[in-house]
Design a protein around this motif. Structure first.
Motif, PDB file in Angstrom:
ATOM      1  N   ARG A   1       0.805  -1.220   0.000  1.00  0.00           N
ATOM      2  CA  ARG A   1       0.000   0.000   0.000  1.00  0.00           C
ATOM      3  C   ARG A   1       0.839   1.272   0.000  1.00  0.00           C
ATOM      4  O   ARG A   1       0.308   2.366  -0.115  1.00  0.00           O
TER       5      ARG A   1
ATOM      6  N   GLU B   1       2.866   4.441  -0.866  1.00  0.00           N
ATOM      7  CA  GLU B   1       2.800   5.380  -1.985  1.00  0.00           C
ATOM      8  C   GLU B   1       3.478   6.690  -1.592  1.00  0.00           C
ATOM      9  O   GLU B   1       3.169   7.262  -0.535  1.00  0.00           O
TER      10      GLU B   1
ATOM     11  N   THR C   1      -4.334  10.412  -1.960  1.00  0.00           N
ATOM     12  CA  THR C   1      -3.687   9.425  -2.830  1.00  0.00           C
ATOM     13  C   THR C   1      -3.853   9.809  -4.288  1.00  0.00           C
ATOM     14  O   THR C   1      -4.812  10.497  -4.667  1.00  0.00           O
TER      15      THR C   1
ATOM     16  N   ARG D   1      -3.608   7.135  -6.398  1.00  0.00           N
ATOM     17  CA  ARG D   1      -4.012   5.839  -6.920  1.00  0.00           C
ATOM     18  C   ARG D   1      -5.517   5.610  -6.784  1.00  0.00           C
ATOM     19  O   ARG D   1      -6.206   6.333  -6.055  1.00  0.00           O
ATOM     20  N   LYS D   2      -5.982   4.568  -7.460  1.00  0.00           N
ATOM     21  CA  LYS D   2      -7.366   4.122  -7.293  1.00  0.00           C
ATOM     22  C   LYS D   2      -7.390   3.163  -6.100  1.00  0.00           C
ATOM     23  O   LYS D   2      -6.851   2.061  -6.160  1.00  0.00           O
ATOM     24  N   ARG D   3      -7.977   3.606  -5.016  1.00  0.00           N
ATOM     25  CA  ARG D   3      -8.024   2.818  -3.789  1.00  0.00           C
ATOM     26  C   ARG D   3      -9.469   2.663  -3.338  1.00  0.00           C
ATOM     27  O   ARG D   3     -10.334   3.500  -3.646  1.00  0.00           O
TER      28      ARG D   3
ATOM     29  N   THR E   1      -9.401  10.647  -5.321  1.00  0.00           N
ATOM     30  CA  THR E   1      -7.988  10.982  -5.526  1.00  0.00           C
ATOM     31  C   THR E   1      -7.737  12.436  -5.142  1.00  0.00           C
ATOM     32  O   THR E   1      -8.659  13.241  -5.039  1.00  0.00           O
TER      33      THR E   1
END
Length: 732
Positions: A101, A103, A215, A217-219, A238
């Motif tokens: 996870r 980043e 973030t 990212r796609k979380r 995001t």
């Protein structure tokens, strides 16, 4: 009526003559010299030859220490959320950095390669993985593959340096951790960037929690809806442009505050040529680990520890939950005591929350319950203690294995540089590798055996023999004891013989009559060892009795104390001398010096500074003189725990001796590494080297040689060492 404590202030009338010490006393005047950019107190310590142009204090110090004077401040900003975090007992540093996870949101950089009128304008934030990769490539082109031509400044270097090492393959050889500088200055304060900025009256640090969950990212996260039915994952939004701007300002501000902390705290570092290398060594124990973990051993220890809990819980007929809960356990114990015709209330003590069971380690009632006449009461207390202690050891074993798994089996050695007031290292990351245990339960002692050498390598473990007793004898001028150490006489047996009145020798490892060998072992360890190692700091009769843990009675404890003090009058005198020196310096703000180069002075920001013979300094920031019936006593402020603590000559003696012993060990480690022997770990007076099997015997000889070498600042201090070669740490 008791006298009110008086905080020491500079006197309005002339100070009396300084106290007299054996060997004479020198009173020094610290001479101010006018050199731009260099503090007078630090001048002789690190200043290079005079230059015509202005040289900032930090730059002059770096040049004199052989560090690059181009400084790069780095501060990573990374993704975190409620579950993926290091706060509040969450993930360890290495687990967090190596997690899938992980980043990088960005990197704040302050590149100081020349003098600027406004450094604030130089602090920049590089956004996202692409931006971070690009700026790191730029810095590598400018300063080398591992930034070797720059001094890298970081707050909490174990975190950011781990990202550099394990995410980008960069291992800077000149890292200065501002948190480490703060620990060196005052180990008892808070050392997070916000606290440092506040203490140094700098602009405030921002709130990290503002950026939780940001973030690129796609979380997905779990729905927090209270509606019944399955909880479907929801996508985390995001980061927005506005949030990027806010994060950039926050990170740039952090980098600037780190830079300011660096410029203030670096000049306060005493003996920097050695200490900066020690700081780098400490960091590389974490970023370049070599010790591996035996996972099979760890799993076996967990099973055996669980069995130890069951062994004492099962006979009580109750569950772990009943025995671990306060209210439920107190009810069980009350009923058992009433069944034994005893009033349970006598075993309770008052607290802020009402009356509670007196079961702390230092509560005498706890000992009475453990030795109670009724077996049911004893069984309940034994189970209660087991449930409270064994899970802690199990948790530590699991943490060690988890941190090693995160790095492919190698365990980062997490030590805090100057974590203790004396400069000694302390443990970190929730596993405290400075306190693995060697004298307790065999399963607790076996935890250290989980640490093993990698394939094709051996561990060379070298111990500095009786280093504190040797250093104490030297600094106190106890010449007869120094002579005995220098001649390698059996000190413990000799002292035990005088206490007991019959000859004591070292027990034989093989052969001999078992009863006689057991008696010799008892006499050497419980009388001789406790006396020589414990009484040197003023240990009294009661403390000796407690420390011996039932091995001696009170009469023998008194005899140990009296014999030690009669045999070592100069050590006893040293306690009084060092206490008077601190009182004099704190009260009158005047410097003085004791024999062996132990010096005392004050600073505007520190009441008492003790300069050790090697040149490193111990700081006592707030010292209070308290009038008493016996004269004046000393109290020192503990900033972390927010209270005044009493100290006296024995405690001050212990601080100085442990600090000197730490310096001897640190110098030996640096010399060994310069000879090519990698130090994988060290604990107080023990060094663990990891070397190829073919070099093991050579490393052993080198380790014994370096830990026995007398330092240049104590050329007549007798040192000794011994060691073994092993496949694992412990069991030797």
């Amino acid at each position: 009526m008791q006298s009110k404590p008086i905080y020491v202030k500079p006197p309005t009338k002339p100070a009396p003559p300084p106290p007299k010490f054996k060997g004479g006393l020198k009173v020094h005047q610290l001479i101010d010299q006018d050199r731009p950019g260099i503090a007078p107190r630090q001048l002789e310590r690190y200043a290079p030859p005079m230059r015509e142009q202005y040289v900032p204090e930090w730059r002059a110090m770096l040049r004199d220490c052989g560090y690059p004077d181009n400084v790069v401040v780095l501060d990573f900003e990374t993704y975190f959320d409620d579950e993926y975090t290091m706060k509040g007992g969450g993930l360890s540093t290495i687990e967090y950095v190596m997690d899938q996870r992980f980043e990088v949101l960005g990197l704040a950089v302050l590149d100081v390669f020349e003098n600027f009128p406004d450094y604030e304008q130089r602090s920049k934030f590089w956004v996202g993985e692409e931006g971070v990769t690009r700026v790191l490539k730029h810095l590598q082109d400018k300063y080398g593959e591992h930034l070797e031509r720059a001094t890298v400044v970081i707050q909490n270097a174990t975190f950011d340096a781990s990202i550099l090492a394990h995410r980008y393959g960069i291992y800077p050889p000149h890292v200065i951790d501002t948190r480490g500088l703060a620990y060196n200055w005052d180990a008892r304060r808070k050392h997070d960037l916000g606290s440092l900025a506040k203490d140094l009256k700098l602009p405030p640090k921002g709130d990290t929690q503002e950026f939780k969950g940001l973030t690129f990212r796609k979380r997905y996260t779990k729905s927090k809806s209270r509606k019944k039915g399955p909880k479907l994952p929801i996508q985390v939004p995001t980061i927005t442009d506005e949030q990027i701007v806010s994060l950039s300002r926050y990170a740039a501000n952090d980098a600037m505050r780190e830079w300011e902390v660096f410029t203030v705290m670096l000049p306060r570092l005493s003996r920097p040529k050695v200490e900066l290398r020690v700081m780098q060594h400490t960091l590389e124990l974490f970023t370049k680990p070599v010790l591996m973990v035996d996972f099979e051993k760890g799993e076996g220890l967990i099973r055996l520890m669980e069995a130890e809990i069951d062994k004492v819980v099962t006979p009580t007929g109750h569950t772990r939950e009943e025995l671990s809960g306060d209210r439920s356990f107190w009810g069980l114990l009350d009923r058992a005591l009433e069944a034994a015709d005893e009033n349970p209330q006598v075993y309770y003590k008052p607290s802020k929350k009402g009356y509670i069971l007196a079961e702390a380690k230092d509560d005498p009632e706890r000992e009475l319950l453990l030795k109670h006449k009724d077996p049911a009461v004893r069984a309940l207390m034994q189970a209660r203690i087991a449930i409270g202690s064994w899970p802690t050891h199990i948790k530590r074993v699991r943490k060690i294995m988890a941190q090693a798994r995160a790095l492919g089996g190698r365990l980062p050695i997490a030590l805090k540089y100057c974590g203790a007031h004396t400069g000694r290292w302390s443990g970190g990351e929730g596993i405290n590798l400075q306190n693995l245990g060697s004298k307790g339960h065999e399963l607790v002692n076996a935890v250290r055996e989980m640490l093993i050498a990698p394939p094709g390598h051996k561990l060379t473990i070298v111990d500095a023999s009786q280093i504190e007793a040797r250093v104490l004898a030297w600094i106190a001028g106890e010449e007869e004891l120094v002579r005995k150490f220098a001649n390698n006489e059996e000190i413990y047996c000799g002292f035990a013989s005088k206490v007991l009145g019959w000859p004591v020798r070292k027990p034989r490892k093989e052969g001999g009559i078992p009863q006689i060998e057991a008696r010799m072992k008892w006499a050497r360890n419980s009388i001789g060892k406790i006396g020589v190692l414990g009484c040197g700091y003023g240990m009294g009769q009661t403390r000796i009795f407690e420390y011996a843990d039932g091995e001696v009675d009170m009469d023998t404890a008194l005899k140990i104390r009296d014999t030690y003090r009669a045999e070592n009058p100069n050590i006893v005198r040293f306690w009084g001398d060092i206490e008077r020196a601190v009182l004099y310096t704190a009260k009158y703000r005047k410097p003085c010096e004791m024999p062996r180069g132990l010096r005392f002075h004050s600073l505007p920001e520190c009441d008492v500074v003790i300069t050790l013979p090697c040149g490193r300094e111990l700081y006592y920031h707030k010292v209070k003189i308290v009038p008493s019936e016996c004269g004046e006593t000393i109290e020192v402020w503990n900033s972390r725990e927010h209270h005044w603590g009493h100290t006296w000559g024995g405690s001050l003696c212990e601080n100085v001796v442990q600090a000197m012993s730490r310096d001897i060990l640190a110098e030996a480690i640096l010399r060994l590494e310069a000879r090519g022997y990698h130090t994988a770990h060290h604990v107080h007076d023990e060094v663990v080297m990891c070397v190829p099997e073919s070099q093991a015997e050579g490393a052993l000889m080198a380790g014994i040689e370096e830990l026995s070498r007398r330092p240049s600042w104590a050329p007549d201090c007798p040192l000794g060492a011994e060691g073994v070669v092993s496949d694992r740490y412990g069991g030797h």
